[in-house]
Design a protein around this motif. Structure first.
Motif, PDB file in Angstrom:
ATOM      1  N   THR A 407       0.853  -1.203   0.000  1.00 14.11           N
ATOM      2  CA  THR A 407       0.000   0.000   0.000  1.00 14.11           C
ATOM      3  C   THR A 407       0.888   1.253   0.000  1.00 14.11           C
ATOM      4  N   ASP A 408       0.213   2.406  -0.169  1.00 15.48           N
ATOM      5  CA  ASP A 408       0.948   3.662  -0.001  1.00 15.48           C
ATOM      6  C   ASP A 408       0.946   4.023   1.479  1.00 15.48           C
ATOM      7  N   ASN A 416      -3.054  -0.219   7.015  1.00 16.23           N
ATOM      8  CA  ASN A 416      -2.406  -0.503   5.736  1.00 16.23           C
ATOM      9  C   ASN A 416      -1.871  -1.932   5.682  1.00 16.23           C
ATOM     10  N   SER A 420      -3.124  -4.717   3.010  1.00 17.44           N
ATOM     11  CA  SER A 420      -2.210  -5.369   2.057  1.00 17.44           C
ATOM     12  C   SER A 420      -2.298  -6.894   2.169  1.00 17.44           C
ATOM     13  N   GLU A 448       2.907  -0.465   4.017  1.00 15.37           N
ATOM     14  CA  GLU A 448       3.627   0.634   3.360  1.00 15.37           C
ATOM     15  C   GLU A 448       5.135   0.503   3.548  1.00 15.37           C
ATOM     16  N   ASN A 455       6.100   8.449  -1.716  1.00 15.13           N
ATOM     17  CA  ASN A 455       4.723   8.603  -1.255  1.00 15.13           C
ATOM     18  C   ASN A 455       4.317  10.073  -1.130  1.00 15.13           C
ATOM     19  N   LYS A 461       2.378   7.347  -5.082  1.00 15.20           N
ATOM     20  CA  LYS A 461       1.461   6.541  -4.270  1.00 15.20           C
ATOM     21  C   LYS A 461       0.754   5.482  -5.114  1.00 15.20           C
ATOM     22  N   ARG A 465       0.768   1.336  -4.458  1.00  9.09           N
ATOM     23  CA  ARG A 465      -0.415   0.480  -4.256  1.00  9.09           C
ATOM     24  C   ARG A 465      -0.386  -0.608  -5.331  1.00  9.09           C
TER      25      ARG A 465
END
Length: 473
Positions: A407-408, A416, A420, A448, A455, A461, A465
């Motif tokens: 993820t970002d 997050n 993920s 992340e 990011n 970003k 992702r």
């Protein structure tokens, strides 16, 4: 005092009937013969001197009272190990009363006839045999203790006994027995009225002993307690078990008890001489191999000729002794080839290796997977991409892959990380549901923690992702 003495003797007799020294093979024994009674003792208890008792112990003619007949009978029983318990009845006549001359030295005695007194004894004993400790079957010394009751004319008294015996076994069941016992009477020897009371004496016995009671049900000369086959007559070397075919192997250990055979084959014959008993030989008329139940193997492929469809050409057992085919010629036999119609490599189980180009193609597809915002569910236009990934994975059935979610940095770290993991798992589950073996796939999320772009920008970003596919080697 006298009543207490009688009670003590009675207790000794009861105790004497609960222990033993007879042979455990023939637990019962009966003895009979002659007994002699020696009344030699001190004039009073205070003058008692055991050494004085023995000083003239064997002056048979002077001191011993005997009658010319069988004068004792004894019955005993082994109660375990070297212990036995027994009872003895004896009869005698006191014609020689040996007494100490008052005022004289301890060894000065006088002998006289008190009146041909009748003498009867009933005694119980506990005996311990030393035969097994000595290790001689014919020589059997023993010690005993016990007690009893004695009657002499109109007098009677209890007595405590201690003695020794020696039996010479002439045969297993017949022996010559000798015994001497000191019988301490619970009396004062001379009553208050001056009359003679029951004396303490040495009683000696000599006679024959017969052992019996050993059980031999099958009459093979081996007692049941030692006979491993007590109901069937057998041989001593086999603990009483038979050997019907006479091959030196007892029937209960002989796999073929009615047909002679060598010991190496548990008593069974071997007609073709291949070392395999006929009863276990699938080819008893033709020499063969033990691992093939006695059948030959001409091509040496481990498949017996009688089951080999290609007996002159080596081949695996799984293919009935014939060689396995290799349809695609990649040196991986069809039976082991996960891609039997496509040439591959041995290292990859006959399937083609996953190239860098293929992995790039998979990850190009993976980058285009679209999820609903903040969710692990797919957008509708992603399904064709997923199907394309399924098709590629099916071309490499022996390869394993890891699905990774990223993820970002927007949002909380924990959220997050969970997102993920869920998205990677969603991709894995879709692939499994569409025909990919679950054992080939794993999934994990990294949140992340592994960005591939900054990011700080929208474009960065978007790159972070992502879903990635890794080849597991």
């Amino acid at each position: 005092m006298k009543h207490l003495s009688k009670l003590y003797v009675s207790m000794l007799m009861v105790a004497g009937l609960s222990a033993n020294a007879q042979s455990s093979d023939n637990p019962w024994a009966i003895s009979f013969g002659a007994n002699a009674v020696d009344t030699r003792t001190s004039a009073s208890p205070r003058d008692f001197n055991l050494k004085d008792h023995f000083s003239q112990l064997f002056r048979v003619k002077d001191n011993w009272n005997m009658i010319p007949s069988v004068s004792y009978l004894s019955v005993s029983k082994n109660v375990g190990g070297n212990w036995s318990v027994g009872i003895t009845g004896s009869v005698n006549k006191i014609e020689k009363w040996v007494d100490h001359v008052p005022g004289a030295s301890p060894n000065t005695t006088t002998v006289y006839n008190p009146g041909n007194f009748a003498y009867y004894g009933a005694d119980g004993k506990i005996a311990y045999s030393f035969k097994s400790l000595i290790g001689l079957k014919w020589f059997d010394p023993s010690l005993n203790i016990g007690g009893g009751y004695t009657w002499m004319e109109d007098k009677s008294a209890g007595n405590a006994n201690i003695g020794a015996g020696l039996t010479f076994w002439l045969t297993e069941n017949v022996g010559l027995s000798l015994a001497s016992t000191y019988k301490k009477a619970f009396t004062d020897r001379i009553d208050s009225d001056g009359s003679l009371d029951v004396p303490s004496v040495f009683q000696h016995m000599a006679g024959l002993t017969f052992q019996f009671g050993g059980k031999d049900t099958d009459n093979d000369g081996i007692y049941d307690k030692y006979d491993a086959c007590p109901e069937v007559a057998g041989l001593k070397e086999f603990d009483g078990c038979p050997d019907t075919d006479g091959d030196g192997i007892q029937d209960k250990e002989d796999a073929c008890p009615e047909v002679a055979g060598p010991k190496e084959l548990n008593g069974c014959p071997d007609a073709d001489g291949d070392g395999i008993a006929d009863k276990d030989d699938a080819c008893p008329e033709v020499a063969g191999l033990a691992k093939l139940q006695g059948c030959p193997d001409a091509d040496g492929d481990g498949v017996a000729d009688n089951k080999d469809k290609c007996p002159s050409v080596a081949g695996p057992k799984e293919n009935a002794g014939c060689p396995w085919p290799d349809t695609d010629g990649d040196s991986v036999l069809d039976k082991d080839d996960k891609c039997p119609d496509v040439k591959g490599t041995v290292a990859n189980n006959g399937c083609p290796e996953v190239s860098e180009e293929v992995m790039k193609k998979l990850n190009d597809y993976a980058k285009t997977i679209l999820f609903d915002s903040a969710k692990a569910s797919f957008q509708q236009k992603t399904y064709p991409v997923l199907q394309a990934m399924v098709a590629i994975l099916k071309e490499y059935p022996s390869s394993n892959f890891s699905i990774e979610g990223h993820t970002d940095s927007d949002g909380k770290d924990a959220v997050n990380m969970k997102l993920s993991e869920d998205r990677a798992a969603a991709v894995k589950n879709y692939l499994i549901e569409n025909g990919i073996d679950a054992a080939r796939l794993t999934s994990s999320g990294f949140g992340e923690t592994k960005p591939i772009a900054s990011n700080k920008t929208k474009a960065g970003k978007a790159l972070n992702r992502r879903v990635e596919v890794k080849l597991v080697k």
